[in-house]
Design a protein around this motif. Structure first.
Motif, mmCIF file in Angstrom:
data_model
loop_
_atom_site.group_PDB
_atom_site.id
_atom_site.type_symbol
_atom_site.label_atom_id
_atom_site.label_comp_id
_atom_site.label_asym_id
_atom_site.label_seq_id
_atom_site.Cartn_x
_atom_site.Cartn_y
_atom_site.Cartn_z
ATOM 1 N N ASP A 40 0.827 -1.214 0.000
ATOM 2 C CA ASP A 40 0.000 0.000 0.000
ATOM 3 C C ASP A 40 0.861 1.264 0.000
ATOM 4 O OD1 ASP A 40 -2.386 -1.408 -0.039
ATOM 5 O OD2 ASP A 40 -2.466 -1.565 2.141
ATOM 6 N N ARG A 41 1.900 1.270 0.828
ATOM 7 C CA ARG A 41 2.789 2.427 0.871
ATOM 8 C C ARG A 41 3.783 2.444 -0.277
ATOM 9 N NH1 ARG A 41 1.839 0.749 6.093
ATOM 10 N NH2 ARG A 41 1.185 2.350 7.603
ATOM 11 N N GLY A 42 3.977 1.301 -0.906
ATOM 12 C CA GLY A 42 4.883 1.228 -2.042
ATOM 13 C C GLY A 42 6.336 1.326 -1.651
ATOM 14 N N ILE A 43 6.722 0.617 -0.569
ATOM 15 C CA ILE A 43 8.090 0.717 -0.049
ATOM 16 C C ILE A 43 8.723 -0.668 0.029
ATOM 17 C CG2 ILE A 43 9.519 1.310 1.956
ATOM 18 C CD1 ILE A 43 7.440 3.418 2.682
ATOM 19 N N TRP A 44 9.980 -0.754 -0.399
ATOM 20 C CA TRP A 44 10.839 -1.897 -0.094
ATOM 21 C C TRP A 44 12.039 -1.391 0.708
ATOM 22 C CZ3 TRP A 44 9.346 -1.873 -5.508
ATOM 23 C CH2 TRP A 44 8.483 -2.919 -5.867
ATOM 24 N N ASP A 45 12.367 -2.085 1.788
ATOM 25 C CA ASP A 45 13.553 -1.772 2.579
ATOM 26 C C ASP A 45 13.964 -3.060 3.287
ATOM 27 O OD1 ASP A 45 15.088 0.788 3.986
ATOM 28 O OD2 ASP A 45 14.879 -0.936 5.325
ATOM 29 N N ALA A 46 15.272 -3.312 3.364
ATOM 30 C CA ALA A 46 15.748 -4.562 3.943
ATOM 31 C C ALA A 46 15.347 -4.727 5.405
ATOM 32 C CB ALA A 46 17.270 -4.658 3.812
ATOM 33 N N ARG A 47 15.032 -3.614 6.093
ATOM 34 C CA ARG A 47 14.636 -3.674 7.506
ATOM 35 C C ARG A 47 13.229 -3.136 7.723
ATOM 36 N NH1 ARG A 47 17.331 -6.981 10.464
ATOM 37 N NH2 ARG A 47 16.649 -5.798 12.283
ATOM 38 N N LEU A 48 12.406 -3.236 6.709
ATOM 39 C CA LEU A 48 11.067 -2.641 6.803
ATOM 40 C C LEU A 48 10.229 -3.304 7.895
ATOM 41 C CD1 LEU A 48 9.034 -0.619 5.616
ATOM 42 C CD2 LEU A 48 8.345 -2.389 3.986
ATOM 43 N N HIS A 49 10.306 -4.610 8.013
ATOM 44 C CA HIS A 49 9.546 -5.335 9.029
ATOM 45 C C HIS A 49 10.519 -5.939 10.037
ATOM 46 C CE1 HIS A 49 6.641 -5.390 5.595
ATOM 47 N NE2 HIS A 49 5.893 -4.925 6.567
ATOM 48 N N ASP A 50 10.385 -5.543 11.281
ATOM 49 C CA ASP A 50 11.302 -5.974 12.337
ATOM 50 C C ASP A 50 10.812 -7.298 12.928
ATOM 51 O OD1 ASP A 50 13.165 -6.220 14.281
ATOM 52 O OD2 ASP A 50 12.584 -4.435 15.424
ATOM 53 N N LEU A 51 11.023 -8.356 12.190
ATOM 54 C CA LEU A 51 10.577 -9.671 12.636
ATOM 55 C C LEU A 51 11.402 -10.181 13.808
ATOM 56 C CD1 LEU A 51 10.017 -11.390 9.161
ATOM 57 C CD2 LEU A 51 8.367 -10.148 10.578
ATOM 58 N N GLU A 52 12.646 -9.752 13.899
ATOM 59 C CA GLU A 52 13.496 -10.214 14.999
ATOM 60 C C GLU A 52 12.946 -9.760 16.348
ATOM 61 O OE1 GLU A 52 17.329 -8.731 13.760
ATOM 62 O OE2 GLU A 52 17.858 -10.691 12.933
ATOM 63 N N SER A 53 12.438 -8.532 16.400
ATOM 64 C CA SER A 53 11.861 -8.053 17.663
ATOM 65 C C SER A 53 10.559 -8.768 17.975
ATOM 66 C CB SER A 53 11.634 -6.540 17.596
ATOM 67 O OG SER A 53 12.860 -5.846 17.518
ATOM 68 N N VAL A 54 9.764 -9.017 16.954
ATOM 69 C CA VAL A 54 8.488 -9.700 17.176
ATOM 70 C C VAL A 54 8.713 -11.103 17.726
ATOM 71 C CG1 VAL A 54 6.463 -10.666 16.030
ATOM 72 C CG2 VAL A 54 7.229 -8.362 15.453
ATOM 73 N N TYR A 55 9.618 -11.846 17.113
ATOM 74 C CA TYR A 55 9.812 -13.246 17.486
ATOM 75 C C TYR A 55 10.957 -13.458 18.475
ATOM 76 C CZ TYR A 55 6.678 -13.995 13.564
ATOM 77 O OH TYR A 55 5.608 -13.969 12.725
#
Length: 445
Positions: free
Chosen positions: A324-339
C-alpha cells in the motif's frame, strides 16, 4: 527418520517460557487482531522514505498484469514502449502483452515436449524429470526468453491483440494446458521413438487451438494508424509484427545481456551460467547469466537510468515490502523483535536454504543519487515501475531503498557496451550448467 519426539516436559517448558515473556502477551494481542506486516512495520523506515528522485524517467501510467504471471513480459515490453511512445509522439502506448504470451506459450509447449523426448529414458521420479513435469506450463520467464519470443515473432500494438479474460487471469487456461501436456508426456514416454514426433505434432495442434480459444488468434498482419498527442494523424498501413518491432523498438534487444548477482559459494563472479532445460524457443540461444558483484550491477543500473534508459530487473518481490505504501527496505519489518530471535541468513544462505529466489520482474525508472564518501555519487533509493496497476504506491510506481537492492535484487538486463573488457570476454566462455531446479531459474517458474 527423526528419532527425538516432543515430550510433555518439553511442551510444559515452552508454555512456561512464553508465559514469562513480558512482551509476549502484548504481541499476542496485536497479532491476533492485526496482520504481521502492520505489527512489525518499522515506522522510522516509512518516515524516512520519500518518493522523490534525483533522476526520474517515467511520465507514463503503470500497466497491470492482473491475475497472471506475465511480469517478465510486461517489464520487457514496458522497457521498449518508452522509445515507441516517443517515436509515435503519443503520451501513452502499450505493446500487446497478450500477443507475446500467446507465442511464449506455443513455443514453450514445443520446448517442453522436446525436453520430454530428451529425458524419456529416465525414470519419472528422476529429479530433473520431476522438475520438468511440475513446471510444464507457467506464466513466468527470463530476459533471454523474452528476447527469444520477440526476435522470432515480433510485437504488435495492444489494439491489434487486446487482453481477454484468460490473458488477465491465466489459472484456468494454464490448468487445461498442463492437462494436455501431461497427457502428451505420458504418451511420449510410453511410445516407440519413431512415434514420438507424431504425438508432438498432434499435441501442438491441440495447444494452438486452446490458445486461440482463450487468447484470440494472433495477427499475421495488421493495419496501423494513430493520432499523436498534438492531434496529427499518421498511417503506416498494413504491417507485420516483425516490421512493427523493427520500426518502433528504439533499443536493440539483442545487445542487452542478463547480469545476475549470485553470491553462493558454488558460483563465481565474472563467470557465465545457464540452467538445465530452461527456455521457451527451441532454436533460440540458451539462457545465459553473467554473474557480477552487486556494486557492478548497481552502477550499471544507475548509469543506464542517468543516460535515459529504464532497466529490466528480477527480484524476490514479497520480501520486506509494504504494497500500500509502495516501499521496499531490507529492515522494513522488524521480525526479529516480534519473534525475539536473530534471523542471520545472508543473501547466499537464503538461496542455499530456499528462503529466497526470484519471483517477479519489473522496471527501474528512477534513481536518487547522493554524494558518497569517496566523492562520487552513490544510490540512496530507486524508483520502480511495477505491473500491478495504479491503485497502490505512487500510482503504481514503488520506492526501493538501496538496502533492499543489495539483498533481494538478483538480475538486470544490461547493454554489452557498459561491460568491462573482462566481463565481455566472459560472455564468450561456455557457461556452467546449473540443475533444472536451481533458484537462478525460478523467475521462469
Amino acid at each position: 527418520m527423526p528419532t527425538t519426539p516432543l515430550t510433555t516436559d518439553d511442551l510444559a517448558r515452552l508454555r512456561k517460557e512464553f508465559a514469562a515473556d513480558p512482551t509476549a502477551k502484548l504481541l499476542q494481542n496485536a497479532l491476533t487482531t492485526a496482520e504481521l506486516k502492520d505489527v512489525a512495520l518499522d515506522h522510522d523506515v516509512v518516515m524516512t522514505t520519500d518518493t522523490t528522485m534525483s533522476h526520474q524517467l517515467d511520465d507514463w501510467k503503470a500497466t497491470n498484469q492482473k491475475q497472471s504471471g506475465r511480469c517478465w513480459l510486461f517489464a520487457g515490453l514496458n522497457l521498449f514502449r518508452v522509445g515507441a511512445a516517443q517515436k509515435l509522439n503519443v503520451k501513452e502506448f502499450e505493446f500487446s502483452q497478450n500477443y507475446a504470451m500467446f507465442f511464449d506459450k506455443i513455443e514453450r509447449a514445443n520446448y517442453y515436449l522436446q525436453a520430454v523426448i530428451e529425458t524419456a529414458d529416465r525414470p519419472v521420479d528422476d529429479r530433473t524429470v520431476a522438475t520438468l513435469l511440475e513446471d510444464c506450463m507457467g506464466d513466468g520467464g527470463q530476459w533471454n526468453m523474452f528476447v527469444a519470443v520477440i526476435r522470432k515473432h515480433g510485437v504488435v500494438p495492444k489494439a491489434a491483440m487486446p487482453e481477454t479474460i484468460s490473458s488477465e487471469g491465466t489459472r484456468q487456461m494454464n490448468s487445461s494446458l498442463r492437462k494436455i501436456l501431461h497427457t502428451a508426456a505420458r504418451d511420449i514416454r510410453e511410445a516407440a521413438p519413431e512415434a514420438r514426433d507424431e504425438i508432438v505434432e498432434k499435441t501442438l495442434s491441440t495447444v494452438w487451438r486452446a490458445l486461440c480459444l482463450h487468447l484470440g488468434t494472433p495477427p499475421e498482419r495488421f493495419f496501423w494508424q494513430w493520432k499523436d498527442k498534438d492531434g496529427e494523424f499518421h498511417r503506416d498501413g498494413e504491417m507485420t509484427p516483425q516490421e512493427f518491432q523493427q520500426k518502433y523498438f528504439a533499443i536493440d534487444a539483442e545487445e542487452l545481456v542478463c547480469l545476475v548477482h549470485d553470491p553462493r559459494a558454488t558460483s563465481a563472479y565474472g563467470k557465465t551460467y545457464t540452467v538445465d532445460l530452461l527456455g521457451n524457443v527451441v532454436d533460440a540461444p540458451q539462457v545465459v547469466y553473467l554473474n557480477v558483484e552487486i556494486e557492478t550491477m548497481k552502477k550499471i543500473t544507475a548509469d543506464m537510468i542517468v543516460g535515459g534508459t529504464p532497466v529490466w530487473f528480477g527480484c524476490d518481490v514479497g520480501q520486506q515490502m509494504d504494497r500500500d505504501r509502495g516501499i521496499w527496505d531490507a529492515r522494513l519489518h522488524d521480525l526479529e523483535s516480534v519473534y525475539a530471535t536473530a534471523l542471520t541468513l545472508d543473501k547466499a544462505a537464503r538461496l542455499d536454504y530456499h528462503q529466497t529466489l526470484m519471483t517477479h520482474a519489473m522496471l527501474f525508472t528512477g534513481v536518487d543519487l547522493v554524494d558518497g564518501p569517496d566523492g562520487g555519487q552513490v544510490p540512496r533509493k530507486w524508483r520502480v515501475e511495477n505491473s500491478w496497476g495504479d491503485e497502490h504506491a505512487d500510482k503504481g510506481f514503488y520506492t526501493m531503498n538501496d538496502s533492499w537492492f543489495d539483498e533481494y535484487v538478483f538480475e538486470i538486463a544490461a547493454p554489452k557496451s557498459m561491460l568491462s573488457p573482462e566481463l565481455l570476454a566472459a560472455l564468450d566462455e561456455e557457461p556452467t550448467v546449473l540443475p533444472a531446479w536451481d533458484p537462478m531459474g525460478a523467475l521462469a517458474r
